[in-house]
Design an enzyme around this catalytic site. Sequence first.
Site: not given
Ligand code: DOR
Ligand code: ZN
Length: 346
Positions: A14, A16, A100, A137, A175, A248
């Site tokens: 997971h 970003h 997702k 999520h 998460h 995450d």
């Molecule tokens: O803390 C987070 N940041 N939780 C999420 O689900 C999304 C992520 C984000 O894209 O910044």
């Molecule tokens: Zn995330």
Amino acid sequence: MAETLTIRRPDDWHLHLRDGAVLKAVLPETARHFARAIIMPNLVPPVVTGAQAAAYRQRILGALPMGLDFEPLMTLYLTEDTDPKDVKAAAEVGIVTAVKLYPAGATTNSASGVRDFDKVRSVLETMAQIGLPLCVHGEVTDPEVDIFDREAAFIDRILDPIRRATPGLRVVMEHITTHDGIDYVKSQGDDMGGTITAHHLVINRNHILVGGIKPHYYCLPVAKREEHRQALVAAATSGDAHFFLGTDSAPHVDALKEHPCGCAGCFTATNTLSVLAEVFERQDALDRLEAFTSLHGPAFYGLPPNADTITLARGTPVAYPAKIDTDDGPVTIFDPGFPLHWRVTP
Ligand code: DOR
Ligand code: ZN
């Protein structure tokens, strides 16, 4: 005490990466240590179609510095308009590894997520048929539900009903932040997995709120009480194959974190493995680190573990920088609040 630890190269289930300047800056932080990662689709606009996922994948590979090997495993952002045929076609050609689910409004860029779960039934059924996992999520967005209860409420109101209505659907509860989430995933078969972040193994809600508000510890799902953190540590270090690493790691530039309405997300890509080694060592569970970082995730996704290895070495505390620079501004690296003795050796 062992001074080095060699494990199969980890994957991040997971992650970003964003796009543009931030992508360019954060990608090497992951690719240095991790072979593969499940890439979150919550860009603006989101990655909804197979064609968009293919284009995003190309941008990621284009931003990868020479000499680093990394395989982005792409996901589609589920909307009420997602076409099951597009999902199936993208899965068949191998462009996507998962879909997702963001409940609409649950987190960063989730406005296009799902409000009415009946509207995605046919997509979920197609996914069950073809064995394409759903990454979830797990928080309800009902304004009546307290933010600290949103994960537990999601299990009863949404996750369990989806699982019962869609036999065979492979689901990852991402998460996990509560013992409710841990207990639920544990109670399920091998078609259910759960990811745990490094930061949720370290912080509880006091870290965010006591002694002044700490925007860099704010993420979603928000960290809960200490007893929940302890349940996460117990699960991650238990050797139970339901649980695997999904960092995450969620970069936001400091200007958007240190803000009256700060963004959710902890940026952990740089030091996740050092943090995990410290947590596992404290539990006397270093022998189970590899299972959590490198074996349970591939097993869930039906992929082989990575063939190569990394070696962690114990020594004097590692001096990670406080921030990485991007052309959009600095991004603060997660500070676990304790010294990190383990480093990934070159
Ligand atoms: O803390 C987070 N940041 N939780 C999420 O689900 C999304 C992520 C984000 O894209 O910044
Ligand atoms: Zn995330």
